[in-house]
Design a protein around this motif. Sequence first.
Motif, short mmCIF file in Angstrom:
data_model
loop_
_atom_site.label_atom_id
_atom_site.label_comp_id
_atom_site.label_asym_id
_atom_site.label_seq_id
_atom_site.Cartn_x
_atom_site.Cartn_y
_atom_site.Cartn_z
N MET A 145 0.84 -1.21 0.00
CA MET A 145 0.00 0.00 0.00
C MET A 145 0.87 1.25 0.00
SD MET A 145 -2.88 -1.19 2.78
CE MET A 145 -3.75 0.39 2.83
N ILE A 146 1.89 1.27 0.85
CA ILE A 146 2.79 2.43 0.93
C ILE A 146 3.49 2.64 -0.41
CG2 ILE A 146 4.90 3.31 2.01
CD1 ILE A 146 4.01 1.66 4.55
N PHE A 147 4.02 1.54 -0.96
CA PHE A 147 4.74 1.63 -2.23
C PHE A 147 3.83 2.17 -3.33
CE2 PHE A 147 6.36 0.10 -6.25
CZ PHE A 147 7.73 0.33 -6.14
N ARG A 148 2.62 1.63 -3.42
CA ARG A 148 1.68 2.04 -4.47
C ARG A 148 1.35 3.53 -4.38
NH1 ARG A 148 -3.27 -0.54 -3.12
NH2 ARG A 148 -3.78 1.39 -2.02
N GLU A 149 1.05 4.00 -3.17
CA GLU A 149 0.66 5.39 -3.01
C GLU A 149 1.81 6.34 -3.34
OE1 GLU A 149 -2.33 6.20 -2.72
OE2 GLU A 149 -3.18 4.26 -2.14
N VAL A 150 3.00 6.01 -2.87
CA VAL A 150 4.15 6.89 -3.12
C VAL A 150 4.55 6.84 -4.59
CG1 VAL A 150 6.59 7.31 -2.57
CG2 VAL A 150 4.97 6.73 -0.74
N GLU A 151 4.49 5.66 -5.19
CA GLU A 151 4.81 5.53 -6.62
C GLU A 151 3.83 6.34 -7.47
OE1 GLU A 151 6.12 1.89 -9.46
OE2 GLU A 151 4.16 1.68 -8.48
N ASN A 152 2.55 6.29 -7.12
CA ASN A 152 1.56 7.07 -7.87
C ASN A 152 1.81 8.57 -7.76
OD1 ASN A 152 0.23 4.78 -8.72
ND2 ASN A 152 -1.35 4.86 -7.14
N ILE A 153 2.22 9.03 -6.59
CA ILE A 153 2.55 10.45 -6.41
C ILE A 153 3.75 10.82 -7.26
CG2 ILE A 153 3.40 12.16 -4.76
CD1 ILE A 153 0.45 11.60 -4.41
N ALA A 154 4.78 9.96 -7.26
CA ALA A 154 5.98 10.24 -8.05
C ALA A 154 5.63 10.33 -9.54
CB ALA A 154 7.03 9.15 -7.81
N GLU A 155 4.76 9.43 -10.02
CA GLU A 155 4.36 9.47 -11.42
C GLU A 155 3.54 10.71 -11.72
OE1 GLU A 155 2.32 5.83 -12.14
OE2 GLU A 155 4.15 4.60 -12.14
N THR A 156 2.70 11.12 -10.78
CA THR A 156 1.87 12.31 -10.98
C THR A 156 2.74 13.54 -11.21
OG1 THR A 156 0.07 11.43 -9.64
CG2 THR A 156 0.16 13.84 -9.91
N TYR A 157 3.85 13.64 -10.49
CA TYR A 157 4.72 14.82 -10.59
C TYR A 157 5.97 14.56 -11.42
CZ TYR A 157 1.69 16.83 -7.06
OH TYR A 157 0.58 17.32 -6.38
N ASP A 158 5.97 13.46 -12.20
CA ASP A 158 7.09 13.14 -13.10
C ASP A 158 8.42 13.12 -12.37
OD1 ASP A 158 5.43 12.93 -15.38
OD2 ASP A 158 5.43 15.11 -15.62
N TYR A 159 8.41 12.62 -11.17
CA TYR A 159 9.66 12.54 -10.39
C TYR A 159 10.32 11.20 -10.67
CZ TYR A 159 12.91 12.42 -6.47
OH TYR A 159 14.06 12.34 -5.70
N GLU A 160 11.56 11.22 -11.13
CA GLU A 160 12.26 9.99 -11.51
C GLU A 160 13.38 9.62 -10.55
OE1 GLU A 160 13.54 10.46 -15.53
OE2 GLU A 160 11.50 10.47 -16.35
N GLY A 161 13.57 10.41 -9.51
CA GLY A 161 14.61 10.10 -8.54
C GLY A 161 14.18 9.05 -7.53
N ASP A 162 15.01 8.84 -6.53
CA ASP A 162 14.73 7.85 -5.50
C ASP A 162 14.13 8.51 -4.27
OD1 ASP A 162 15.88 6.02 -7.17
OD2 ASP A 162 17.83 6.02 -6.17
N LEU A 163 13.31 7.74 -3.57
CA LEU A 163 12.67 8.23 -2.36
C LEU A 163 12.83 7.20 -1.24
CD1 LEU A 163 9.31 9.51 -3.90
CD2 LEU A 163 11.16 10.95 -3.05
#
Length: 397
Positions: A145-163
Amino acid sequence: MRNGLEDYYVIRNNRKMRFGYTTGSCAAAAAKGAAGMLLGGKTLSEVPLMTPKGILLHLELQDIHIEEKAVSCAVKKDAGDDPDVTDGILVYARVEKIHRRTECLKELQDERIQIDGGVGVGRVTKPGLNQPVGAAAINSVPRAMIFREVENIAETYDYEGDLRVTIYVPEGEKRAEKTFNPRLGIEGGISILGTSGIVEPMSEKALVESIRIEMNQHHAQGEEYLLATPGNYGQEYLREHMNLPFQKNIKCSNYVGETIDMAVDMGVKGILFVAHIGKFVKVAAGIMNTHSHNADARMETLASAAIRSGADLECAKRILHCNTTDEALDVLQEHHMLAKTMDDILKKIQFYLNHRSYNQLLLGAVVFSNVHGYLGQTEQAEKLIRLLSAEACGIPD
């Protein structure tokens, strides 16, 4: 604010009991909020979260801290009307931008989004649990759940770095003292749990699952034969009166049948139950969930066993008017029928234990009373005691 659970409840004992949400949902929502604020640059007061159960939550974000490359926030756990020791606790997530070359956790280097536990989240120290030894006690569904939510946020803002996502619970270590974690070898805090994301009040499924987890851990550590006690009385009797490894006992509560079922499924070879007569006399009637809400039949079972053992009608009637099993045992003793009646009860217990498992594992019971002490043991109990003692000494069966 409305959290999405207003229309979800169950009726128990003529009372409407509301649903809540898990620590896993709290962690995922906090991580989603922190990632959204970090990458979106705007402060958020709440986030929506779709749970695995299909219920959409709206959860408030609290105690927000914004830094240049990291944001942290918390979600308050609401267990609904379930008696959960983590109710009201704040579950935090800190999301930060990282450079992969600085990451020291080798097993996570291939993951763009790295999830770990901080203060108040336990660490796994023994095998057989949902996470490997050394990992934070964040179970697989909350991790996903954590991975999915954070990954979706990263895709929304076109962030390609690591978190890096760090879940932490400042009150976690103190609250964990009231959970199964110390017995399971989870040290330093609570576990982040939940398979559906939702807490159903007084869920038997959750209680049985906690027993299964503990059983699986013991079995994974090489224990082929298990010790089980239904409650505190059994644990105290085991510790004070039996020369067996007390620290290895599993508290099975009222779920005798489910405990046997899970042991068969795991491939366990045997279980010895150490139980108070007030609980296990019900097993002599084939009752495998010993909670009083499911069935009682204590006095009826004792009275019928007494009659089979030769007691007269007066003795049986007196037993049927007793309020406690100890009182009934006093009656049997007065009529010189205690030993014979207990022999009958123990034979019935052995029969129904074997019947539940279809004779797929070795089962036995030691039965006692707080007033009368040791009352006897079933046919297979002595063999199980020898096997448990040998196993504790590292001697193969």
